[in-house]
Write a protein that holds these residues in place. Structure first.
Motif: not given
Length: 160
Positions: A98-111
């Protein structure tokens, strides 16, 4: 309240670095300094913490007008704060996924492609272990990831 503050607050709420109360306190202090900040004033009048959370969770990251460099800076700073204290809970496989999924999403948002690739690597490694393809223990993935992330954040902090 500007887009930078909204981005930062939302990111910190998602990562549990700030609470609704922290943001309400910030808004109260902001109003004392600048009575014309209508969004801070609105936050001050929220009577329940859920209203503050709803306010920020309903803001879409893509609505915020920030250059990619600033997104990366705030994302990396939030990650530093997130991994700074030693873990006080035991991480289960489900929680780590779950944390990896959240961090992947946030890293996409942060480009932030560099951090996305790092997170994706460890997420893939965990999947391979859980599928029995890679011969290692799942509980070794999280500490290795944190160590590499700390190193990456300290090395890359100067060159974004």
């Amino acid at each position: 309240m500007n887009d930078i503050e909204k981005f930062q607050f939302k990111l910190e709420l998602i990562l549990n670095l700030k609470s609704a109360k922290d943001i309400q306190d910030w808004a109260t202090n902001r109003i004392e300094q600048n009575m014309t900040d209508s969004e801070a004033l609105e936050i001050c009048f929220f009577s329940k913490e859920k209203q503050v959370l709803d306010y920020f969770y309903n803001i879409k990251f893509e609505w915020l007008n920030l250059p990619p460099t600033l997104k990366k800076i705030f994302f990396r700073e939030a990650l530093r704060k997130y991994i700074e204290p030693p873990p006080t809970i035991e991480y289960s496989e489900e929680l780590i996924r779950s944390i990896f999924g959240m961090l992947l999403e946030l890293s996409k948002i942060a480009e932030d492609e560099d951090l996305y690739d790092l997170i994706d690597h460890y997420d893939d490694e965990l999947c391979l272990i859980l599928d029995g393809i890679y011969n290692s223990a799942p509980e070794e993935v999280w500490p290795s990831f944190l160590n590499d992330l700390r190193n990456r954040l300290s090395i890359k902090s100067l060159s974004i």
